[in-house]
Design a protein around this motif. Structure first.
Motif, PDB file in Angstrom:
ATOM      1  N   ASP A  42       0.579  -1.045  -0.320  1.00 22.47           N
ATOM      2  CA  ASP A  42       0.053   0.558   0.445  1.00 22.47           C
ATOM      3  C   ASP A  42       1.087   1.385  -0.093  1.00 22.47           C
ATOM      4  N   LEU A  43       0.255   1.872  -0.569  1.00 22.39           N
ATOM      5  CA  LEU A  43       1.035   3.000  -0.563  1.00 22.39           C
ATOM      6  C   LEU A  43       0.496   4.486  -0.465  1.00 22.39           C
ATOM      7  N   VAL A  44       1.014   6.127  -0.622  1.00 23.63           N
ATOM      8  CA  VAL A  44      -0.106   7.216  -1.033  1.00 23.63           C
ATOM      9  C   VAL A  44       1.497   7.880  -1.387  1.00 23.63           C
ATOM     10  N   VAL A  45       0.971   9.223  -2.353  1.00 27.85           N
ATOM     11  CA  VAL A  45       1.819  10.094  -3.095  1.00 27.85           C
ATOM     12  C   VAL A  45       1.800  11.135  -2.494  1.00 27.85           C
ATOM     13  N   VAL A  46       2.416  11.880  -1.430  1.00 24.48           N
ATOM     14  CA  VAL A  46       2.349  12.802  -1.898  1.00 24.48           C
ATOM     15  C   VAL A  46       3.282  14.111  -2.610  1.00 24.48           C
ATOM     16  N   VAL A  47       2.667  15.058  -3.812  1.00 22.10           N
ATOM     17  CA  VAL A  47       3.999  15.832  -5.008  1.00 22.10           C
ATOM     18  C   VAL A  47       3.563  16.908  -4.649  1.00 22.10           C
ATOM     19  N   ASP A  48       5.001  17.958  -4.914  1.00 21.61           N
ATOM     20  CA  ASP A  48       5.142  19.347  -4.151  1.00 21.61           C
ATOM     21  C   ASP A  48       4.076  20.238  -5.989  1.00 21.61           C
ATOM     22  N   ASP A  49       3.411  21.065  -5.152  1.00 14.03           N
ATOM     23  CA  ASP A  49       2.068  21.882  -6.107  1.00 14.03           C
ATOM     24  C   ASP A  49       2.540  22.284  -7.389  1.00 14.03           C
ATOM     25  N   ALA A  50       4.461  22.073  -7.327  1.00 14.44           N
ATOM     26  CA  ALA A  50       4.632  23.166  -8.991  1.00 14.44           C
ATOM     27  C   ALA A  50       5.437  22.222  -9.520  1.00 14.44           C
ATOM     28  N   HIS A 110       3.661  -0.935   7.499  1.00 15.71           N
ATOM     29  CA  HIS A 110       4.408  -1.851   6.351  1.00 15.71           C
ATOM     30  C   HIS A 110       3.693  -1.155   5.185  1.00 15.71           C
ATOM     31  N   SER A 111       3.821  -0.563   5.636  1.00 18.01           N
ATOM     32  CA  SER A 111       3.146   0.784   4.016  1.00 18.01           C
ATOM     33  C   SER A 111       4.102   2.203   3.593  1.00 18.01           C
ATOM     34  N   TYR A 112       3.695   2.726   2.344  1.00 18.50           N
ATOM     35  CA  TYR A 112       5.039   3.566   2.306  1.00 18.50           C
ATOM     36  C   TYR A 112       4.764   4.535   2.181  1.00 18.50           C
ATOM     37  N   VAL A 113       5.005   6.113   2.367  1.00 21.30           N
ATOM     38  CA  VAL A 113       4.786   7.335   1.974  1.00 21.30           C
ATOM     39  C   VAL A 113       5.646   8.020   0.705  1.00 21.30           C
ATOM     40  N   ILE A 114       5.167   8.122  -0.553  1.00 20.84           N
ATOM     41  CA  ILE A 114       6.335   8.677  -1.281  1.00 20.84           C
ATOM     42  C   ILE A 114       6.017  10.126  -1.770  1.00 20.84           C
ATOM     43  N   ALA A 115       7.314  10.683  -1.013  1.00 18.49           N
ATOM     44  CA  ALA A 115       7.180  12.176  -1.160  1.00 18.49           C
ATOM     45  C   ALA A 115       7.743  12.627  -2.435  1.00 18.49           C
ATOM     46  N   VAL A 116       7.649  13.613  -3.168  1.00 17.02           N
ATOM     47  CA  VAL A 116       8.444  14.124  -4.606  1.00 17.02           C
ATOM     48  C   VAL A 116       8.147  15.627  -4.218  1.00 17.02           C
TER      49      VAL A 116
END
Ligand code: NAD
Ligand code: ZN
Length: 406
Positions: A42-50, A110-116
């Motif tokens: 399982d993962l969620v992704v958070v991205v910089d709006d720029a 045991h899940s993942y946060v992907i930060a971009v």
């Protein structure tokens, strides 16, 4: 007394790739799948709006990527775009939104946060990931030069509070870092160049050869030559990582902070300018200041000092900001830059420890700062900036630098 002692080992890879969310690029999938106890992870992704704004179709591409590798990856919440830049660290509502997404995605430990994103978004997402369930696996995908050559490498995260930089935060190593050079193409010139400050910093305290490389390559960096930047990023990232893993103090339990060279003034200047200056721009001024101070103390030879301010100016960065010279007649004034030393002392835990330079590549710690010499250093930089050298970086600094400083 029941005495106890234990050790915890950490390991994380830093990958270099291109087109991280391209369907043909299995790196991110592999990083997650080989470590996940569950399939799909399982993962969620958070991205910089720029980054969302400037990289057309990015959200669709990330969704397409997860769909491509659906046996291994599963998005459990909508991709969240958060405001980029220091604002994400200044306003806790952004932190709440990140926590909310992690919650809505029902992530477990045991899940993942992907930060971009840039360093600020990575700091805020890192803090959210480290505090939700007391720590969820974090994969950082840095998208600025500064984040790729410094901030994403490390074990720190945090947000600003009560007007203080990074006041709330934790030490939490990432699960993995993926540097994708292609993101850098959309950076404004100021972000492209100011990120090199941290490479100059680590070179100044650790590696004279690397400093000479940056000095030699400065014109190509200014022309936005990507291969040159990639080499600088790799070498800076490696030096930061080597310090964190090899210095014996990854979680900064002692007072010495080599990687914070130039940072006491930088953090204060960020606050004084209400973040008009980027972190990297403030660090350039902070390094110019502590290098000038080192020189005026008689430690740093003049040729080295000239080269240092020369590189900063060749990178089109300033060595001075007007806020540096305000309220110097009242050192207790909250807007006097010297108050930055007090904040740094408090942050360190009582004893002040400031890195100075003996030469390019050789640093040493001092525990006291002479305010008179520091004020003279500010004066030198004000004159140097006013001489216009910063706007004519092709001119040798020696021609405009005040002679006989010491
Ligand atoms: N945790 C650490 O160890 C550590 C170390 C150094 C710095 N930092 C922190 O990092 C932050 C500075 O990071 P930064 O220099 O990356 O600046 P930043 O994150 O503020 O980003 C600068 C601007 O670039 C935008 N941006 C991000 N990626 C982009 C892209 N690919 N194209 C176009 N625009 C893009 C952002 O939205 C923002 O507006 C500061 O808050 C600093 O305190 C943390
Ligand atoms: Zn920094």
């Amino acid at each position: 007394v029941i005495d106890q002692s234990f050790r915890v080992g950490f390991h994380y890879p830093v990958h270099f790739t291109r087109d991280v969310f391209g369907r043909a690029n299995a790196l991110l999938k592999t990083v997650v799948a080989t470590s996940s106890p569950r399939r799909p992870a399982d993962l969620v992704v958070v991205v910089d709006d720029a980054v969302v704004r400037l990289h057309d179709g990015l959200v669709d591409r990330i969704e397409g990527y997860v769909a491509e590798y659906r046996d291994d990856l599963r998005l459990t919440a909508r991709i969240l775009a958060v405001q980029g830049g220091e604002e994400v660290k200044n306003d806790q509502r952004h932190l709440d939104a990140i926590h909310r997404t992690i919650h809505d995605g029902a992530l477990c430990r045991h899940s993942y946060v992907i930060a971009v994103g840039g360093g600020a978004v990575l700091d805020a997402v890192g803090y959210a990931a480290a505090t939700a369930h007391r720590g969820i696996r974090l994969v950082r995908v840095p998208t600025t030069v500064l984040a790729q050559d410094d901030s994403a490498m490390g074990v720190k995260n945090g947000i600003n509070a009560f007007g203080k930089k990074n006041y709330l935060g934790t030490f939490a190593p990432p699960f993995a870092v993926i540097n994708d050079l292609e993101f850098l193409s959309t950076l404004q010139d100021r972000d492209w160049l100011s990120g090199v400050s941290e490479a100059v910093k680590v070179a100044l305290i650790k590696d004279a050869g690397f400093f000479a490389q940056i000095e030699r390559e400065a014109p190509r960096l200014v022309q936005r030559d990507a291969p040159t930047m990639e080499e600088v990023i790799r070498r800076s990232a490696a030096l930061h990582l080597a310090h964190i893993s090899g210095s014996g103090d990854p979680f900064e339990l002692t007072s010495s902070r080599p990687l914070d060279f130039g940072h006491w003034a930088a953090h204060k200047l960020e606050e004084l300018t209400r973040h008009r200056l980027r972190h990297g721009e403030a660090v350039a001024i902070g390094m110019a200041l502590d290098s000038t101070y080192s020189h005026l103390l008689g430690e740093l030879p003049e040729p080295d000092w000239t080269r240092i301010v020369g590189v900063i100016q060749a990178l089109r960065l300033s060595v001075f900001a007007p806020e540096l010279a305000e309220h110097l007649d009242d050192r207790a004034h909250p807007r006097c830059v010297l108050q930055g030393l007090e904040a740094f002392r408090e942050h360190l835990g009582g004893q002040l420890s400031v890195m100075l330079l003996r030469s390019i590549g050789r640093a040493f710690d001092v525990h006291e700062i002479d305010p008179g010499v520091m004020m003279r250093s500010i004066d030198v930089l004000e004159r140097l900036e006013a001489s216009g050298a910063a706007r004519r970086p092709e001119r040798a600094v020696a021609a405009s630098a005040p002679r006989g400083l010491s």
